[in-house]
Structures are given as structure tokens and as C-alpha cells.
Design an enzyme around this catalytic site. Structure first.
Site: not given
Lengths: 777, 217
Positions: B72, B189, B191
Site C-alpha cells: 500500500c 493488504h 496482512e
């Protein structure tokens, strides 16, 4: 010299001025007058509301911090506390939507980390005029972008909220923002100044002329000159706030700090007097030391500026270097601007000479308190009257046509939906359901919430649009469920009942996620308290909140009052917004609104009474805001919420969805959305409220009786659910089954709704989005 | 093996990446403060700002072949720093967008996709206002010819479709790598998609790839 016009500009009455002279034993100078004016403004002093707010329940074994600090706190186990509060930024958001909303978010975040808590979730509650109305789309776009711009940049997820569109808010939108943080109970920090000789520090953005008299502005009505007040709206800097957040949390871990408070409304003035007052101490500030963004600022301007992203700290004498070192690490400059004294005075100096000297008490505890006159509003009896038989005689000929662009749009959409539905025989109720789903107040808010980063921090287990927002607490098995709710229309029709319903709905939404409601915060948005009718609405609403909070065991731990929400003498609907926080013992037991799989049974908890008063149905279909809002039995509500928490904890149910705007039919449809078009077959009975069968059908489908929840469960669990419900005195019965690709509802054996989920979902999804159709190919 | 997560004063997802590496995968991770000029460990994942002292170290590390992932804002910084080609524009609809998207894995010969199969469809969230990938036509041609486009936005079946391109990125690009293939930037993302409780685990594949790649090295 201080004359009538000067007092008027400061929003002070002649009586108040006399009081100031009495306190000081002399006439105030202009700096002192400015300080009094902001501290005695409605926004800071709560002078009209205080006598009523004192009646609210604020205590309970779970309450760690009640009202009076920067935010309230409740115990959530594992030695942790949840710190939360809701606040309004209505006036600034109307004048400058992006910055007004952004700085509202910035302010509430500061209130939370000031307590030592790391902010982990945001919510918001918004009210606008009708979407097709002039300026509404621009306002909505600006407010949403402002909330997103601030929250996303600082990295705190916006995990839920609510929006409603009503003509009553066209000239005065509401922007209420809620923030929640987590802190170890033992690490809670307070906004207190004590210990003569300790240092007072200023850290954060420099002080400019922005926002001078913001608190006074928030305490006055709007008129067509309001745009000229734009300089009183502050500009937000989320990057600076992120630095402040991290640096302050680090400073709090050292033991060098006595107290801390953000400079919000009334800036340096409010933070220093409140901190001094809480600690029974005085504070002396040298404005020449205050970092300034502009040249030639007067003490008056420096003390009253509402520049954003500034904090005031009291640091132990001898530990200054430790604190400065931490701020340096974050590239922030902490400046010593004064010290704590033991004389209880706010003393402002400029280069050695005293420019203001006021007893703290005079600005805080002894600020004026008003028992304002109250009178039941004249409109009330008229609007509470709902003659269903008269209405029914019109309905026989078909649905009434409400006037205006909404109706036209709704009609057009219905026609489309009918055409698209094809083979399905479009009954009258089908069309009503589709138009309710397409109403922006009921329709999907995806256009809004996908502009918010709702996943950052990787805690969000119920994202917006799926029930209460739910965040897990890392390092524990637990999660918190959060909901903000309010219904201005209900409160307009009956402020006492409407406010109770708001508390009940917020707590019920939390319980629907499987969480036990623990505490609440309120944001009370009303008109001009100097009008007896408004004050009556306020007093009744506070009574209602108190009754519901006591019965549902959710004490109020703090909040905010926003009065003078009027434009050109026209007040908003009385709108108390309630935020409730609940605890889920096992995060993986969380529930959402969606049906999970075909074959599950649909169970209705609670009972409908065919109440149409104040409903979205009456508004959308008949252009009518009338009747009494649904009745609420708080004992039944409490039992229902207890039952939901127990069912979720035992893993007996698969989904739970609160029945509110649009009634049972809308609720059932929403249970089917975002499931990949899983439908349901449901059978209910009619309620005889009128001579007219169409109205009776509408009441059963779209009536908004309270204390009802749709749950779904594996067939094998139904017996256990009904047992638990019976033991808890909650009416419960199986009303149907999940499956197929349509929502089918029969009343007393007669099919009245049959809508393909795809069609219904399209109407619902595009309710807001089609107003913002993509401009770029 | 050790993950270094670069922390800038304004970075947000550093804690999320740390949580994923440490708590979900049980691997070794540590924060690297942007003012430090020492990398301490081996492998970095996270955000970076162009002019901070740590960036010259990150660049040197990458030039030695060390795997670097920018997620990002991290992707944006790698672009700014010239470690990856192209630039980010504001999203096509000029609005921030946070939602799950579908991604097709185009190439698996990078340290961050080597555990995937080509054509694998991943469902991972995005959260950005400036993720509209842009590069001059000749740069795009070169990226395609060099097989440097690593992930593309697609529909759930892996087909390219404008309606499923959330931000208007050229060639539906969600991720690119450098010519040496050890530096990867991605807008989604991973994560945020490592635990079932958060609604999906497809992001694990990115982390599992690193583990695999490092084991082979």
C-alpha cells in the site's frame, strides 16, 4: 470598552456580565471577557442542560470512569478498560463539511488518547436533508470525505455508524463522531493539574487565528450569515495528530506526567481551567511562550484559538528533560508555557505582566446554571394523532402518492423492479418493500463506508453494514461490539419514548452481535434551549435515556450536548444519539445479520403489535410523519437482550438481526443480502389494527414494533432456543426457513411478498449509490 | 530469518504487519525506526518514506538481492524512491476505497508469490485513495514483456473486467516487481487477510512465499 454590542458578540447576557463583575470585584478586560464567554458558552458550561444531565445513571460496578473526564471508561476484563465518547461537530460541518467533519474526528480521538488509551475504533452518526434536496449530496460527500480523510490517515478504523435523511436536517446536518480506545486500567491518565511548581507544557501544532470563538459559534443558531463564520472552522492535520498520539502515549508510559488534556473547544482556556479545577490548583501561563503560527497575535486570540492538534501537559518538576526527549524523537517541539500554582487562579501573563486573572471556579463549577422554562410543544397532539381508518379509506384505491421528487424516483424504481421481477406476480406489498429498501435511510450505506478504512489495525470482525461494529481485543479471547443509534422522527413524535427506543436499539444491536451491553455515551442534538418547547423535548429525552439506561444496565459514562441546532428559526428533530459498548467473551462467537445457509430455521424473538406510528412506511408510502412511536417494555427488552447474549455464547444461533426501520419485511430482506442471494420462506399472522386489510398487511410487514430480533439456527438447535426463550419469558417462534433465491412472506397462509433476492438487493444497494453515479467512463 | 518492519512517523499498518508476522506466523520480526541507519536483520516488509536515513539502507539491501515488499503506502514509497517503475494516481472515482478485491497471481518467480500457482485467485482487502497505477505506454509494455506485473485485479473467476478494477489501474495492475524480481510493491493488504476471524486467509500466501523463498536461499 465593554458595551451591549460587545457582550452580544460574545454571546453573554447583561446578567451574566454582572456576575462576572461580581466574581472579579471589578470590570473584566477584553481578554478576560473572551475567556468568560467561551467557558460560559453552552458548549463548555452545559448551562441549560446540566440540571437534566445530573439525573442520568452514571454508576455501576463496570464503570471505571464516569462523566467529567475527557472520556468515560468501563471495565472489560483482563485488567483492561474501554475508553469511549461521542461528540458532535454539527455546526462546523455545515459551514465547511470536509474540515468540520475531519476536525470532529480529530477532536474525539484526542479525547480518547488523552486518557492514556490507544484508539482502536471510530463510529459516526450522520443526519442530512433528503438526498435529492439542494446541497445534500455536496454535504454528504464532504462530510464522508472529511471523516475518511482524517480517520484513514491516522490509521483508526471506522467500524460502523448510521445515517438518516429527513427534511428536518436540511438546514442543519448532524455529524456525531464516536471513538473507542483500550487502556490498562492501572494506566488511565487524567486531565488534572496539581502540585505547585510543576511545569505546564504545550505540544503540537502552532496556534493560529483559526477557530476563535468556535465554542460560542456552536452555541448560537444559524442564519444566512453563517457562511461568514467560516474562519471559525479549524483545519485538521491528521499527520500531526498521529505524531501527537504516538508521542503522548509514550510520554504516559514514563512517570513524569501529572495530567494531560487536549485543546479542543475554547482551546488553551478550557484545557488550562479544567485541569486546574479538577486538581484544585491554579495555572499560570505566559502567552509569549506559546508557539504561534501568525504574528501579532493578542493574548485574547491566543487564549481563544481553537487551532487543532494541540495538547496541554502538566509535567513533574525536574522531569522536563525526559518529556522533551520523547517529543523530540517524534519531531515534536514541547514548550514550557507556565506552571501550576496553589492559588486556584487562571493567570495569563504576557512578557511578565498579567493580562488576565480569574478564579478557576468562576469559569467551571460556578459557571451559570439555568433551569430553563419548559412547555409541551403545540405540534405534539396534532402529529401524535394517526387515524388509520381514515388513512385506510384512501388506501383502498391503491397506494397514496406522496408528492415530490422522492416519490417520483421511488415510483420509477418500483416500476423498474416490477418489470425486472418478470415472472413474479408483483403484489402491492412487493412494491412497497422495494421502495422501502430503496429509501436512502434504509438502503445500503456501502457508498459511504467503503470510503472509510474499516480494517486497519486488523481487529475488525464485523465490518460496517453487517450489524454492530465488532473489534477483537488482541492478546485476549474477547471482542467489543459498538453501535450508535438514534431516531429523530420517533423523538419528534414523543421525545421520552423516542429516546428510550434509541438506547434500546443501540443496546439490542450490540446484543445481536452476541455482546453484553456494558456502558453508553450520548450525544444530545437539539434546537434552541431558550425556547420552552425545545427545552421540554430535551428534558423528556434525558428522562427517557435515564429510564432505559437504568433498566438495561448501561450507565452513561460521558457524552456531549449540542444545542442551537436551528437554521432561520427552524429546529431539527430532537435527536439524542446513543452509543453503546458491549463485551463478547469469545470473539469467535460473534454474530452478524446475514443468514448463513439454506435449511436453517428462521426464528422471531419478540412480538409485533402492528404499530405503524412514526414508521418509515408511513413516511415513504404516505408522506406522513405521524402517530406514536412503537411502545417499549423495558423488562421485555432486557430479557430479549439477555437471551441473545446467552444464545450467542452457547453457539445456538447462526445469525441475529434487529428489527427496526421498515419492520419485519425489511429486516428479513436484509438477512438475505450479501449472502450470494440466499432467500427465505416465512409465514406470519395478521394484526388487526384497522378496518382496512391492506393496512393490516402493511402493519404486519412494515410496522416497527420494538424488542424484536430475527435469528437463524440449525434445525437441531431450535428446541433448545425455544426452551431458553420460554425460560427467559421472551416470546419466540419459528416463522420459516432459509433457502431458495427469493424472499417469500405469507400472512395467514396468503402469499403477500415474493421478491427475488437479486432484485431486492439491487434496490437496496443502489439506494444511495445511484445519486452518485460514476461520472468517469 | 528475520522480518524488519520500517516505521515512519505517519505509518499505520506497521503494527498490523508486525502482528501478522509475529503472532500469526510465529516468525521473528522487529520494528526499524525511520531515523535509524542500520537494518539490524535480514528481510523487510512494510512502508517506507523516501528521504529517511533508512531508505538508503533499504536500497542497498535490495541491490544485494534482499527481498523487499512494499504494501500500500509502502508500494507508493518504493515508486517515489524509484525502486519500482510507475506512479500512483488518485483512484478513478476520486474516493478512498476499502473492500475485498480479487487478485490473479500472474507470476510466481518472486519471493512474495513463490508459494502460489500461476492463475491462483486471491481475495484480499484494499484500503487506499491513491492506488490507480500509472505508467507511460512504453513502460507498461516493458513491464508486461519482462513479466513484472505480479498481481492483477480481476472478477472472482479471474477474468479481467473493468467493473472489478477498483481504482482504474492501468492494465488492472495491483502489484509489480523490479527487474531483479526481489523488490515487490502491492496495493492490497495481505496482512489483513491472515486470520479466519478477519474474514479470509488468502493473504497468508504472500507471507508463506517469503518463508519458502528464504528456506530455498
Amino acid at each position: 470598552m465593554i458595551d451591549g454590542p460587545v457582550l452580544e458578540r460574545h454571546g453573554l447576557t447583561r446578567d451574566e456580565y454582572e456576575r462576572i463583575v461580581q466574581f472579579l470585584g471589578r470590570a473584566p478586560n477584553i481578554t478576560e471577557l473572551g475567556i468568560f464567554s467561551v467557558m460560559w458558552s453552552e458548549h463548555c458550561s452545559y448551562k441549560s442542560s446540566r440540571v437534566h444531565l445530573k439525573t442520568l445513571p452514571t454508576e455501576g460496578p463496570q464503570v471505571v470512569q464516569g462523566p467529567g473526564e475527557n472520556a468515560g471508561a468501563i471495565d472489560i476484563g483482563d485488567g483492561l478498560a474501554a475508553v469511549f465518547k461521542i461528540e458532535s461537530h454539527n455546526h462546523p460541518s455545515f459551514i465547511e463539511p470536509y474540515q468540520g467533519a475531519a476536525t470532529g474526528v480529530g477532536g474525539i480521538i484526542r479525547d480518547i488518547f488523552t486518557m492514556g488509551a490507544r484508539p482502536i475504533a471510530l463510529l459516526n452518526s450522520l443526519r442530512f436533508g433528503p438526498l435529492h434536496g439542494p446541497g445534500t449530496r455536496r454535504l454528504l460527500e464532504g462530510v464522508v470525505a472529511g471523516i475518511a480523510g482524517y480517520g484513514n490517515s491516522i490509521g483508526i478504523p471506522t467500524v460502523g455508524g448510521e445515517i438518516a435523511f429527513e427534511p428536518a436536517y436540511a438546514g442543519n446536518p448532524l455529524v456525531n463522531v464516536f471513538c473507542l480506545g483500550i487502556v490498562k486500567r492501572s494506566d488511565i491518565v487524567k486531565g488534572v493539574a496539581s502540585g505547585a511548581g510543576n511545569s505546564v507544557y504545550y505540544v503540537g501544532a502552532k496556534t493560529g487565528r483559526d477557530g476563535i470563538h468556535g465554542a460560542t459559534m456552536a452555541s448560537a443558531e444559524f442564519d444566512d450569515k453563517s457562511a461568514e463564520k467560516r474562519p471559525a472552522v479549524q483545519v485538521g492535520d491528521p499527520f500531526m495528530e498521529k505524531l501527537l498520539l504516538e508521542a503522548c502515549l509514550e510520554v504516559m508510559k514514563s512517570d513524569a506526567l501529572i495530567g494531560i488534556q487536549d485543546m479542543g473547544a475554547a482551546g488553551l482556556t478550557c484545557s488550562s481551567t479544567e485541569m486546574g479545577s479538577r486538581g484544585g490548583a491554579g495555572i499560570e501561563i505566559d502567552v509569549a511562550q506559546v508557539p504561534q503560527r501568525e504574528t501579532g497575535m493578542t493574548p485574547y486570540e491566543i487564549m481563544l484559538s481553537e487551532s487543532q492538534e494541540r495538547m496541554l501537559l502538566v509535567v513533574k518538576r525536574g522531569r522536563e528533560a525526559d518529556v522533551e526527549r520523547i517529543f523530540d524523537k517524534w519531531d515534536l517541539h514541547a514548550v514550557r508555557v507556565g506552571e501550576v500554582t496553589n492559588d486556584g487562579m487562571l493567570r495569563v501573563k504576557q512578557a511578565g505582566s498579567v493580562v488576565a486573572e480569574i478564579p478557576n471556579r468562576a469559569l467551571t463549577d460556578e459557571a451559570p446554571v439555568y433551569h430553563r422554562a419548559m412547555r409541551e410543544p403545540d405540534y405534539l397532539h396534532e402529529v401524535q394523532r394517526l387515524d388509520l381508518d381514515a388513512l385506510g379509506s384512501h388506501v383502498v384505491a391503491g397506494r397514496l402518492r406522496a408528492g415530490g421528487a422522492t416519490a417520483t424516483r421511488a415510483e420509477a424504481r418500483m416500476e423498474n423492479a416490477r418489470a425486472e421481477a418478470g415472472a413474479v406476480q408483483p403484489g402491492e406489498s412487493n412494491a412497497v418493500l422495494l421502495s422501502l429498501l430503496a429509501s436512502p435511510t434504509i438502503g445500503s450505506k456501502r457508498w459511504v463506508y467503503r470510503q472509510y478504512d474499516h480494517m486497519v489495525r486488523t481487529n475488525t470482525i464485523n465490518v460496517p453494514g453487517f450489524g454492530a461494529g465488532v473489534v477483537r481485543i488482541k492478546g485476549t479471547s474477547r471482542a467489543l461490539a459498538l453501535s450508535v443509534d438514534g431516531n429523530g422522527r420517533y423523538c419528534y413524535l414523543d421525545p421520552y419514548r423516542g429516546a428510550m427506543l434509541a438506547v434500546a436499539e443501540a443496546a439490542r444491536n450490540v446484543a445481536c452481535a452476541g455482546a453484553r451491553p456494558l456502558g453508553a455515551t450520548n450525544c444530545l442534538n437539539f434546537g434552541n434551549p431558550e425556547r420552552p418547547a425545545i427545552m421540554w423535548q430535551f428534558a423528556k429525552a434525558v428522562e427517557g435515556i435515564g429510564a432505559a439506561c437504568r433498566a438495561l444496565n448501561v450507565p452513561i459514562t460521558g457524552g456531549n450536548v449540542s444545542l442551537y441546532n436551528e437554521t432561520d428559526g427552524k429546529a431539527i428533530y430532537p435527536t439524542p444519539v446513543i452509543g453503546v459498548v458491549g463485551l463478547l467473551e469469545h470473539a469467535d462467537r460473534v454474530l452478524g445479520r446475514r443468514f448463513r445457509r439454506a435449511g436453517d430455521e428462521v426464528v422471531l424473538l419478540g412480538e409485533g403489535h402492528g404499530e405503524l406510528g412514526g414508521s418509515e412506511y408511513l413516511k415513504v408510502e404516505h408522506g406522513m410523519v405521524r402517530g406514536l412511536p412503537p411502545a417499549l417494555n423495558l423488562d421485555v427488552e432486557r430479557s430479549l437482550q439477555d437471551l441473545l447474549v446467552a444464545l450467542a455464547a452457547e453457539g445456538l444461533i447462526e445469525s441475529a438481526h434487529d428489527c427496526s426501520d421498515g419492520g419485519l419485511a425489511v429486516t428479513l430482506a436484509e438477512c438475505c443480502f450479501d449472502t450470494g442471494a440466499i432467500g427465505a420462506d416465512v409465514s406470519i399472522s395478521r394484526t388487526g389494527i384497522s378496518q382496512n386489510e391492506t393496512l393490516n398487511t402493511a402493519a404486519a410487514l412494515f410496522g416497527e414494533s420494538s424488542s424484536r430480533v430475527i435469528v437463524s439456527a440449525r434445525p437441531g438447535q431450535v428446541a433448545a432456543i425455544l426452551d431458553r426463550a420460554a425460560a427467559g419469558n421472551v416470546p419466540a417462534r419459528v416463522i420459516g426457513r432459509v433457502g431458495g433465491d427469493a424472499l417469500r412472506i405469507a400472512i395467514d397462509g396468503q402469499l403477500v411478498i415474493e421478491v427475488a433476492i437479486d432484485d431486492a438487493e439491487r434496490a437496496w444497494t443502489s439506494a444511495i449509490e445511484h445519486y452518485f453515479a460514476r461520472r468517469v467512463a | 530469518m528475520r522480518f524488519g518492519i520500517v516505521v515512519f512517523p505517519g505509518s499505520n499498518c506497521d503494527e498490523d504487519a508486525y502482528h501478522a508476522v509475529r503472532d500469526v506466523f510465529g516468525l521473528d520480526a522487529e520494528y526499524l525506526w525511520h531515523k535509524d541507519a542500520d537494518l539490524k536483520g535480514a528481510l523487510r516488509t512494510g512502508a517506507m518514506a523516501r528521504f529517511s536515513p533508512i531508505m538508503s539502507q533499504v536500497r542497498a539491501f535490495a541491490e544485494q538481492g534482499g527481498p523487499v515488499l512494499g504494501i500500500c503506502n509502502g508500494f507508493q514509497i518504493l515508486l517515489e524512491a524509484g525502486m519500482l517503475p510507475g506512479a500512483m494516481l488518485r483512484n478513478r472515482e476520486l474516493k478512498y476505497r476499502c473492500e475485498h478485491v480479487h487478485l490473479r497471481v500472474e507470476h510466481t518467480d518472486t519471493p512474495f508469490t513463490c508459494a502460489a500457482a500461476p492463475g491462483h485467485i486471491l481475495r484480499i482487502p484494499i484500503g487506499h485513495g491513491e492506488g490507480n497505477y500509472f505508467a507511460a505506454p512504453d513502460v507498461l509494455d516493458r513491464l508486461e514483456a519482462n513479466r513484472q506485473v505480479i498481481l492483477r485485479y480481476t472478477d472472482p473467476e479471474g477474468r479481467l473486467a473493468d467493473a472489478w478494477n477498483p481504482n482504474g489501474s492501468a492494465n488492472a495492475i495491483a502489484s509489480v516487481c523490479n527487474e531483479s524480481r526481489n523488490v515487490v510493491g502491492m496495493m492490497p493488504h495481505p496482512e489483513r487477510a491472515c486470520e479466519p476471524l478477519l474474514g479470509g486467509v488468502d493473504g497468508r500466501l504472500i507471507f508463506e512465499s517469503v518463508v519458502t523463498a528464504m528456506a530455498i536461499r
